[in-house]
Design an enzyme around this catalytic site. Sequence first.
Site, short mmCIF file in Angstrom:
data_model
loop_
_atom_site.label_atom_id
_atom_site.label_comp_id
_atom_site.label_asym_id
_atom_site.label_seq_id
_atom_site.Cartn_x
_atom_site.Cartn_y
_atom_site.Cartn_z
N GLY A 1 -1.77 -53.40 -76.15
CA GLY A 1 -3.02 -52.96 -75.56
C GLY A 1 -3.46 -51.64 -76.17
O GLY A 1 -2.93 -51.19 -77.20
N SER B 1 -3.89 -56.76 -71.34
CA SER B 1 -4.74 -56.33 -70.22
C SER B 1 -5.99 -55.60 -70.71
O SER B 1 -7.05 -55.71 -70.09
CB SER B 1 -3.94 -55.43 -69.28
OG SER B 1 -2.93 -56.15 -68.63
N THR B 2 -5.86 -54.83 -71.80
CA THR B 2 -7.02 -54.10 -72.31
C THR B 2 -8.20 -55.03 -72.57
O THR B 2 -9.36 -54.68 -72.32
CB THR B 2 -6.65 -53.34 -73.60
OG1 THR B 2 -5.65 -52.37 -73.31
CG2 THR B 2 -7.86 -52.64 -74.19
N ALA C 1 -10.40 -55.58 -69.61
CA ALA C 1 -11.08 -54.44 -68.98
C ALA C 1 -12.58 -54.58 -69.17
O ALA C 1 -13.05 -54.82 -70.28
CB ALA C 1 -10.58 -53.14 -69.58
N GLU D 1 -19.69 -45.54 -62.09
CA GLU D 1 -18.97 -46.50 -61.26
C GLU D 1 -18.51 -45.84 -59.98
O GLU D 1 -18.75 -44.65 -59.76
CB GLU D 1 -17.79 -47.10 -62.05
CG GLU D 1 -18.25 -47.92 -63.25
CD GLU D 1 -17.10 -48.63 -63.94
OE1 GLU D 1 -16.03 -48.79 -63.33
OE2 GLU D 1 -17.29 -49.03 -65.10
N HIS E 1 -8.68 -54.63 -56.82
CA HIS E 1 -10.10 -54.48 -57.14
C HIS E 1 -10.90 -55.20 -56.06
O HIS E 1 -10.61 -56.34 -55.72
CB HIS E 1 -10.40 -55.08 -58.51
CG HIS E 1 -11.68 -54.58 -59.09
ND1 HIS E 1 -12.92 -54.96 -58.59
CD2 HIS E 1 -11.94 -53.73 -60.12
CE1 HIS E 1 -13.86 -54.36 -59.30
NE2 HIS E 1 -13.30 -53.60 -60.22
N HIS F 1 -5.06 -55.56 -59.21
CA HIS F 1 -5.76 -55.08 -60.41
C HIS F 1 -4.94 -54.10 -61.24
O HIS F 1 -4.88 -54.24 -62.46
CB HIS F 1 -7.06 -54.41 -59.98
CG HIS F 1 -7.93 -53.97 -61.12
ND1 HIS F 1 -8.35 -54.83 -62.13
CD2 HIS F 1 -8.47 -52.75 -61.42
CE1 HIS F 1 -9.11 -54.16 -62.99
NE2 HIS F 1 -9.18 -52.89 -62.59
N ARG G 1 -6.50 -45.14 -58.24
CA ARG G 1 -7.09 -44.83 -59.54
C ARG G 1 -8.61 -44.80 -59.48
O ARG G 1 -9.24 -45.69 -58.92
CB ARG G 1 -6.64 -45.86 -60.58
CG ARG G 1 -7.24 -45.63 -61.96
CD ARG G 1 -6.64 -46.56 -62.99
NE ARG G 1 -7.05 -47.95 -62.83
CZ ARG G 1 -8.17 -48.47 -63.30
NH1 ARG G 1 -9.06 -47.69 -63.91
NH2 ARG G 1 -8.44 -49.74 -63.14
N LEU H 1 -8.30 -47.12 -69.41
CA LEU H 1 -8.38 -47.14 -70.87
C LEU H 1 -8.24 -45.73 -71.44
O LEU H 1 -7.58 -45.52 -72.46
CB LEU H 1 -9.71 -47.75 -71.32
CG LEU H 1 -9.93 -49.23 -71.02
CD1 LEU H 1 -11.31 -49.67 -71.53
CD2 LEU H 1 -8.85 -50.10 -71.64
#
Length: 527
Positions: free
Chosen positions: A25, A55-56, A59, A126, A240, A353, A388, A394
Amino acid sequence: MTETDTSTATTTDGETADVLVIGSGIAGCAAALSAAREGADVLLLTKATKPDDASTDWAQGGISTTRGDPESLKQDIIDASDGTADPDAVDTLVADADDAVAAVLIDTLEIDFDETADGDLDYTREAAHSEFRILHVDAATGTHILRPFLNHVDDHERIEVRQDTAALELITNEGRVHGVVSDEAPTGKPIYAGATVLATGGIGALYSRSTNPDDATGDGIAMAALAGADVTDMEYIQFHPTAYAGSEAQRASKRSGEAAEQDPFLLSEALRGEGAVLRNGNGERFMDDYHPQGDLAPRDVVARAVEAEREATGEVVLDVSPLEFESDYPAIAEKCRDRGIEGDEIPVAPSEHFLCGGIDVDGRGRTSLDRLYAVGECARTGVHGANRLASTSLLEGLVWGLRAGEDATGFDPEIVEAPELLNRDPKLPARFAAEKFTRLQQTMDESLGLERDPDEIARASAVLRRLKGEVDAYIRTRTARDIYELRNASVVALLIARAAGENTESVGCHYVATDADESPVEPTVDD
């Protein structure tokens, strides 16, 4: 070695590399690139066989920057963590953020981040961010970062990338890590390294509903813990709030062979940042009743609110009618249409998540074991604390990957005795691993999910201990990857259960429900 040689050398005892990176990742790629730039020969091992196994690649929202105001980002991170983030770790993140993004993503990889009509970078916002500071590409930022990053790393003369290769055990001696045993030979193949960097991602396979790839089985965390490394904050698992809910028929185990289109997919928080709203089964907006920031409250608050409204009214949808959904978010819109979702209301539900805890590391990614580093989701840097902030994963992987890769250079590989794994046939039932994974997932869903009860945690611990005992009986006789993944998942599940049982206070994404609770949701950020 000449420039045309591979970055590893074969010895009678296995292979050697200056730096060994496990995982492909953003964190693993950053560590490999940074080490190579310091002159090290790097071997990168990955279970993945294509980018979307990392996983990246999954995203969506974007990657946060400070946009010239590190103190503002720092405060948002600490607030979102319910005041539990490590200030020193956050200082490291915000100090390196803009330079890392500019130097690697923009200057080296030339990522084509979205721009405004005037040609300026199009920053979005966000949940729990006080400013518009997030760089993005549509709502598929991870894909647009990882694929060119992997290509760049794969083309580097000092880096060898080996796909479809799993690390099974760490090679250790007197508190120092000397590499790994991979699954490239029937009884394991030793790979020795001056330093080893774990970048193995998350733990999503432990839950039946997750936004992670299917192979996110917590391998690095389990291997490090079994070798004696410190592991911290394992109870802090972020759900999430807005993953596609799917239908009841689609909610099967992620490892049961169901088609990929049945898996949950994210409805990025960028949608809510640009005006999309949550509505319950009665068509009512409800987030203002749960938190002063409404639809843009921290993830733990929104996730519990969504679950409460689903239970009370039967459904929660994300209403995207305030947006130019089809044109501004074509990747997400396409996923919706592929699943037969028409109109502006998309059914959502919380989904596992991100793990905020993991292998305890310092500001350079160093673990408690000598010459072992950890970066990305498998590492606990302290940045996230109990919850988080959106679009910081990232960034954390990039920053700590670069720092760890630089620090991991300069050590010579040492050949020590490696564990020799057995490969006998114990007549393992054909669906042993799949059936045990289903049992593990059911236990995690029921007792260690969005809300936890102390008695249920204790019962789950007992179930998980029995499960691990069953798996251990087979791990001693087989090197099969699915058995080791099951072993790793059961180790990580037990670590989560232990941490959750020891922490009796609700904080961030660890919510301990009791009979006295009047509501499943309480604000985690001061008004």
